[in-house]
Design an enzyme around this catalytic site. Structure first.
Site, mmCIF file in Angstrom:
data_model
loop_
_atom_site.group_PDB
_atom_site.id
_atom_site.type_symbol
_atom_site.label_atom_id
_atom_site.label_comp_id
_atom_site.label_asym_id
_atom_site.label_seq_id
_atom_site.Cartn_x
_atom_site.Cartn_y
_atom_site.Cartn_z
ATOM 1 N N CYS A 2 8.117 33.250 14.420
ATOM 2 C CA CYS A 2 7.150 34.264 15.084
ATOM 3 C C CYS A 2 7.970 35.266 15.874
ATOM 4 O O CYS A 2 9.082 35.036 16.585
ATOM 5 C CB CYS A 2 6.167 33.799 15.914
ATOM 6 S SG CYS A 2 5.287 32.520 14.829
ATOM 7 N N ARG A 27 13.290 37.755 10.657
ATOM 8 C CA ARG A 27 13.236 36.331 11.381
ATOM 9 C C ARG A 27 12.469 35.368 10.286
ATOM 10 O O ARG A 27 12.326 34.227 10.403
ATOM 11 C CB ARG A 27 12.446 36.350 12.758
ATOM 12 C CG ARG A 27 13.089 37.115 13.828
ATOM 13 C CD ARG A 27 12.526 37.414 15.012
ATOM 14 N NE ARG A 27 12.142 36.030 15.768
ATOM 15 C CZ ARG A 27 12.726 35.692 16.689
ATOM 16 N NH1 ARG A 27 13.837 36.287 17.120
ATOM 17 N NH2 ARG A 27 12.463 34.717 17.339
ATOM 18 N N TRP A 77 4.970 33.122 11.598
ATOM 19 C CA TRP A 77 5.414 32.256 10.531
ATOM 20 C C TRP A 77 4.573 30.686 11.137
ATOM 21 O O TRP A 77 4.537 30.152 12.011
ATOM 22 C CB TRP A 77 6.826 32.029 10.973
ATOM 23 C CG TRP A 77 7.475 31.175 9.978
ATOM 24 C CD1 TRP A 77 8.256 31.498 8.913
ATOM 25 C CD2 TRP A 77 7.790 29.821 9.986
ATOM 26 N NE1 TRP A 77 8.838 30.473 8.223
ATOM 27 C CE2 TRP A 77 8.494 29.537 8.928
ATOM 28 C CE3 TRP A 77 7.202 28.493 10.685
ATOM 29 C CZ2 TRP A 77 8.939 28.163 8.471
ATOM 30 C CZ3 TRP A 77 7.714 27.466 10.535
ATOM 31 C CH2 TRP A 77 8.557 26.938 9.330
ATOM 32 N N ASN A 103 5.043 32.817 20.611
ATOM 33 C CA ASN A 103 5.833 32.010 19.468
ATOM 34 C C ASN A 103 6.063 30.824 20.174
ATOM 35 O O ASN A 103 6.369 30.507 21.324
ATOM 36 C CB ASN A 103 7.116 32.936 19.400
ATOM 37 C CG ASN A 103 8.251 32.286 19.030
ATOM 38 O OD1 ASN A 103 8.135 31.459 18.197
ATOM 39 N ND2 ASN A 103 9.370 33.036 19.147
ATOM 40 N N GLY A 104 5.807 29.662 19.478
ATOM 41 C CA GLY A 104 6.094 28.356 19.595
ATOM 42 C C GLY A 104 5.081 27.400 19.373
ATOM 43 O O GLY A 104 4.218 27.715 18.356
ATOM 44 N N GLU A 487 27.916 24.177 2.142
ATOM 45 C CA GLU A 487 27.626 25.725 2.617
ATOM 46 C C GLU A 487 27.316 26.352 1.270
ATOM 47 O O GLU A 487 26.017 27.094 1.423
ATOM 48 C CB GLU A 487 28.697 25.996 3.524
ATOM 49 C CG GLU A 487 28.304 27.819 4.042
ATOM 50 C CD GLU A 487 27.202 27.671 4.577
ATOM 51 O OE1 GLU A 487 26.328 27.020 4.977
ATOM 52 O OE2 GLU A 487 26.737 29.358 4.858
ATOM 53 N N LYS A 491 23.694 28.082 0.682
ATOM 54 C CA LYS A 491 23.364 29.529 0.522
ATOM 55 C C LYS A 491 22.701 29.614 -0.821
ATOM 56 O O LYS A 491 21.664 30.557 -0.898
ATOM 57 C CB LYS A 491 24.627 30.299 0.287
ATOM 58 C CG LYS A 491 25.521 30.577 1.445
ATOM 59 C CD LYS A 491 25.140 31.682 2.291
ATOM 60 C CE LYS A 491 24.057 30.987 3.293
ATOM 61 N NZ LYS A 491 24.604 30.405 4.644
ATOM 62 N N GLU A 494 19.034 28.783 -0.459
ATOM 63 C CA GLU A 494 18.330 29.546 0.336
ATOM 64 C C GLU A 494 17.741 30.556 -0.306
ATOM 65 O O GLU A 494 16.372 31.217 0.195
ATOM 66 C CB GLU A 494 19.282 29.815 1.652
ATOM 67 C CG GLU A 494 19.492 28.841 2.764
ATOM 68 C CD GLU A 494 20.322 29.451 3.985
ATOM 69 O OE1 GLU A 494 19.980 29.050 4.844
ATOM 70 O OE2 GLU A 494 21.412 29.830 3.588
ATOM 71 N N HIS A 510 30.443 8.321 -7.487
ATOM 72 C CA HIS A 510 29.425 7.328 -7.001
ATOM 73 C C HIS A 510 27.929 7.977 -7.412
ATOM 74 O O HIS A 510 27.290 7.517 -6.355
ATOM 75 C CB HIS A 510 29.712 7.208 -5.429
ATOM 76 C CG HIS A 510 30.942 6.451 -5.474
ATOM 77 N ND1 HIS A 510 31.432 5.222 -5.693
ATOM 78 C CD2 HIS A 510 32.142 7.067 -4.967
ATOM 79 C CE1 HIS A 510 32.583 5.002 -5.501
ATOM 80 N NE2 HIS A 510 33.248 6.016 -5.037
ATOM 81 N N LYS A 609 15.082 33.066 10.256
ATOM 82 C CA LYS A 609 16.465 33.315 10.831
ATOM 83 C C LYS A 609 16.704 32.521 12.209
ATOM 84 O O LYS A 609 17.443 31.907 12.350
ATOM 85 C CB LYS A 609 16.673 34.761 11.265
ATOM 86 C CG LYS A 609 17.944 35.429 11.597
ATOM 87 C CD LYS A 609 18.971 35.263 10.561
ATOM 88 C CE LYS A 609 20.265 35.416 11.074
ATOM 89 N NZ LYS A 609 21.221 34.814 10.048
HETATM 90 C C1 G6P Z 1 18.023 28.468 10.235
HETATM 91 C C2 G6P Z 1 18.789 30.053 9.499
HETATM 92 C C3 G6P Z 1 20.258 29.427 9.356
HETATM 93 C C4 G6P Z 1 20.809 28.957 10.369
HETATM 94 C C5 G6P Z 1 20.029 27.962 11.155
HETATM 95 C C6 G6P Z 1 20.679 27.645 12.408
HETATM 96 O O1 G6P Z 1 17.667 27.652 9.210
HETATM 97 O O2 G6P Z 1 18.229 30.499 8.503
HETATM 98 O O3 G6P Z 1 20.882 30.517 8.681
HETATM 99 O O4 G6P Z 1 22.058 28.557 10.004
HETATM 100 O O5 G6P Z 1 18.660 28.358 11.385
HETATM 101 O O6 G6P Z 1 20.702 28.657 13.254
HETATM 102 P P1 G6P Z 1 21.609 28.938 14.702
HETATM 103 O O7 G6P Z 1 20.877 30.358 15.118
HETATM 104 O O8 G6P Z 1 21.278 27.726 15.402
HETATM 105 O O9 G6P Z 1 22.779 29.092 13.990
#
Ligand code: G6P
Length: 614
Positions: A2, A27, A77, A103-104, A487, A491, A494, A510, A609
């Site tokens: 949010c 976000r 959100w 937000n929360g 990673e 990516k 996502e 395995h 985000k």
């Molecule tokens: C969310 C974001 C990711 C990020 C993760 C941790 O999932 O989409 O891109 O790596 O949070 O966020 P931070 O702000 O703690 O790095």
């Protein structure tokens, strides 16, 4: 998650609220809404809300009577209740004199809702937020004072939240409260702003007041009074000038923020190196002599983080073991916080976070502090909660990262971790000056080498064009590039919504080998390393089963060239730094697969985000 904005001042609030909400779109959200105090008649509160993207809210706003100079806005959100107009914020009380964005999560909302319903309050949504605004109304009926009613309501609520409130009972002020979730007040000339994060209001002001937990404020056009919950006297809060500029938060000719941020990486790493290196000395301004003494005596290191930052933590584990010769663990924050971790005052716990606001990482930090461990935060967003709460902070200074899929923040985290590992190695007497010099010489080559790696763009795009319809990808790596396998897969998941799995290549036999047939792309991250020969064996095994081998290898590697259907090259580097280069083709690959699939690259579905709820 949010996003919250607010404005109070001489200008029309609506365009400012919309443009600030647009800056919070990254976000992640599923609905939005605005409330303004009307300029005419009763100076009542008017709200407009809509499901979906901001464009839909904007069309609905055409012709609406939101003409005021005071207003609040929100991108939601969904947590409690489906994404819908009804559940979108702002929420209002029965009398419609208050409007609130949030937000929360209000953890005891069900119990409060029953209580309020028994008292005759009528609820219109399924959200936890609506409870807060009715509770404020309930207390206001008794005390007729907005500040007191807001304060009393907040005291009754359990959980983590940032609230912004506007009301026709006090139309020349907005009220805010923060506990755990981010909230910043932007200080203008004769006007003030409120937002979930600074970039949202950066085009209006770069002077910010960061609220601490359990602080509330009454904000008028020319004054901000901050109070600690339960206290009557306002407290002095510093106004922090932030250095980011608007250009950094714009696409600057790139089709997507993600691509722009990938291309900013040479500059980001260069800035970090310039800031932290003095000849052969590594320098962290935030590490005092006292801290240095404590660091020299630690017996164990834990790295704690989420998502991409967790992968940085895994790379950091290899770096710190190599340089500082200490036992190192890397955990995801959501596990660490609940596992009653075995840490004490001899341990160093490092929290890695781009936003500095991730709920699980914040809770893990508090758990580590409770156990008296020494806490260090590696953070991008200046002034964020985790940066303020840790014993010591090292900023990555990567600039605002807008694309949901983290790229430049990851590279910045890896660079800072490499520097910190070397610093600690030297401090503990595990690295000689000669060894330091060698590492630093390789580090200094990185900005140019990242630029060189970015020139693989064309090769990566061609490969993505061939493979973008595949629905399953396997990523393999060893040592420093095992976290990169995770990673790369993250990516891709996502932003393309294809399934991708990262694995330690040694584990292929395995299980994952069962997947391999002529349809299966396998991305093998195999730069020069001590496990290079082992990776070659893995690639041969994939080849033998007709899998589609896509390799990331060091320039000039003829063996891998022969074994691979597609090849992305990185320059020669020290093994410890190879993950910094090898991840770049993986970022570009995910990007182009997403583009060919016409995905929303910067705002992928369901993702946020900054994950400020658990
Ligand atoms: C969310 C974001 C990711 C990020 C993760 C941790 O999932 O989409 O891109 O790596 O949070 O966020 P931070 O702000 O703690 O790095």
């Amino acid at each position: 998650m949010c996003g919250i904005v607010g404005y109070i001042g001489p200008k029309k609030a609506l365009p400012i609220l919309i443009s600030s909400l647009e800056r919070l779109e990254y976000r992640g959200y599923d609905s939005s809404g605005i409330a303004c105090i009307s300029e005419k008649g009763d100076r009542g509160v008017y709200t407009i809300k809509e499901q979906g993207k901001l464009g839909r809210l904007k069309s609905k706003l055409n012709g609406a009577l939101l003409d005021g100079h005071v207003g609040i806005g929100h991108t939601r959100w969904a947590t409690h209740g489906e994404p819908s107009e009804r559940n979108a914020h702002p929420h209002q009380d029965c009398s419609k004199k208050f409007a609130l964005v949030h937000n929360g999560i209000i953890e005891n909302y069900a119990e409060l809702k029953h209580e309020l319903q028994r008292k005759g309050h009528h609820f219109r949504s399924e959200t936890d937020t609506e409870v807060a605004v009715h509770l404020i109304e309930e207390y206001f009926e008794r005390c007729r004072n907005v500040f007191e009613a807001f304060q009393k309501a907040v005291i009754r609520m359990q959980g983590f939240f940032a609230f912004v409130l506007t009301t026709s009972h006090d139309p020349d002020a907005i009220y805010v409260f923060k506990r755990s979730n981010p909230l910043v007040i932007g200080v203008g000339n004769g006007e003030n702003f409120v937002a979930s994060d600074a970039p949202a209001i950066l085009s209006y002001t770069n002077r910010m007041i960061y609220l601490d937990d359990n602080e509330m404020a009454r904000v008028t056009a020319d004054r901000t009074e901050v109070f600690r919950l339960g206290e009557k006297n306002p407290r002095r809060k510093p106004v922090v000038r932030i250095k980011w500029n608007m250009r950094q938060a714009e696409k600057d000719g790139f089709p997507h923020f993600m691509l722009k941020e990938i291309h900013e990486q040479p500059q980001v790493v260069d800035t970090i190196l310039k800031e932290r290196l003095r000849g052969n000395r590594i320098f962290f301004d935030s590490i005092s002599k006292k801290t240095e003494k404590r660091l020299s005596r630690i017996s164990k290191i834990h790295l704690v983080s989420c998502g991409t930052a967790y992968h940085a933590g895994l790379v950091g584990k290899y770096m710190l073991s190599e340089c500082a010769r200490l036992p190192v663990d890397a955990s995801v924050s959501s596990e660490f916080r609940y596992e009653d971790p075995v840490v004490d005052e001899r341990d160093l716990v490092i929290f890695i976070t781009q936003s500095g606001e991730t709920a699980d990482t914040l809770a893990a930090l508090r758990a580590a502090k409770e156990k008296k461990a020494f806490t260090l935060a590696i953070v991008n967003v200046v002034g964020s909660t985790i940066a303020r709460e840790a014993d010591c902070v090292i900023y990555t200074h990567a600039g605002p990262e807008i694309g949901v899929a983290s790229t430049k923040a990851y590279l910045a985290q890896l660079t800072v971790l490499a520097l910190f590992a070397l610093y600690l190695g030297k401090l503990r007497g595990k690295l000689s000056s000669g060894q330091m010099r060698e590492y630093i010489n390789w580090l200094l080559k990185l900005p140019r080498q990242i630029e060189e790696t970015l020139r693989q763009d064309k090769a990566v795009k061609q490969c993505a064009r061939k493979l973008y319809t595949k629905r399953n990808f396997l990523y393999l790596g060893r040592g420093y590039n095992f976290p990169n396998a995770l990673e790369g897969a993250l990516k891709l998941k996502e932003i393309t919504y294809a399934h991708a799995h990262g694995y330690a290549a040694g584990e292929m036999k395995h299980g994952p080998i069962a997947l391999i047939d002529s349809e299966q792309p396998v991305i093998c991250i195999s730069p020069a390393a001590k496990t290079y020969e082992k990776m070659i064996s893995n690639i041969q095994e994939i080849e033998a089963r007709k899998g589609i081998v896509v390799s990331v290898a060091t320039v000039g590697d003829q063996t891998i060239k022969k074994l691979s259907r597609f090849l992305f090259l990185i320059p020669e580097t020290k093994e410890m730094l190879s993950s910094i280069l090898a991840v770049i083709p993986l970022q570009l690959f995910a990007y182009y697969v997403a583009v060919f699939n016409k995905r929303d690259v910067d705002q992928p579905r369901n993702l946020a985000k900054s994950v400020t709820v658990e």
